[in-house]
Enzyme design. Sequence first.
Site: not given
Ligand code: DX5
Ligand code: ZN
Length: 223
Positions: A175, A68, A66, A35, A33, A137, A8, A37
């Site tokens: 994740d 969010m 991903h 993210d 990956h 998750m 990620s 948000m």
């Molecule tokens: C959290 C994200 C993850 C995050 C995971 O909301 O969706 O992808 O980067 O980070 P680690 O592996 O550090 O828990």
């Molecule tokens: Zn993620």
Amino acid sequence: MATIIAPSILSADFSHLADEIKKVTDAGAEYIHIDVMDGTFVPNITLGSPVIKSIRPTSKAVFDVHLMTEHPETHIEEMAKAGADIITFHAEVARHAHRIIQQIHSLGKKAGVAINPGTSLSMVEELVEDAEMILIMTVNPGFGGQKFIESMLGKIHMLYHMIDEMETECDIEVDGGINAETSKLVREAGANVLVAGSAIYEAIDVAQAIKDIRGEEIIHHHH
Ligand code: DX5
Ligand code: ZN
């Protein structure tokens, strides 16, 4: 099923994104990956399609986006155009989840559906046959570096059996809080796509961290 590693970039240095991506793909990671948000579904705002578009030419890796965000259907097309290969949205904010899967497929991309720790598997049961991936998750979304929620192992295992019994194919991604120790537990439970942010980007030896998370291949026996 061989394990796929999806670092990620949330834990990467955003001022050197192309190098940070190269670093993990050179070390053997198959996916990147990403993210996204929106500051509403989760508190923070991270990055959007302009950033994905600018890193796309720098890497051949599978871009695992991903989302969010609320109203995921309004972001699918821009993510596809920016270069996403897999687009995962949250079931909690999808009024017409199946239609969103169709929308992703119509753009030639793979569809994933994510559920939060507090969300039941029943939210994705009817989608397993048409989605390419379900994301369980293993932390509450929003931040990197959180602790793995152990009670999610049963959910992963139940999903594994659900997919097996339906005689369909669907990847199980996890994740949140994945490291050398927890990766073994999720692989044994049936997960085959492992996201890891802090465990990879904060490692001194990135290649070793990826190897440790990948672990040994687990042979699952069908019942
Ligand atoms: C959290 C994200 C993850 C995050 C995971 O909301 O969706 O992808 O980067 O980070 P680690 O592996 O550090 O828990
Ligand atoms: Zn993620």
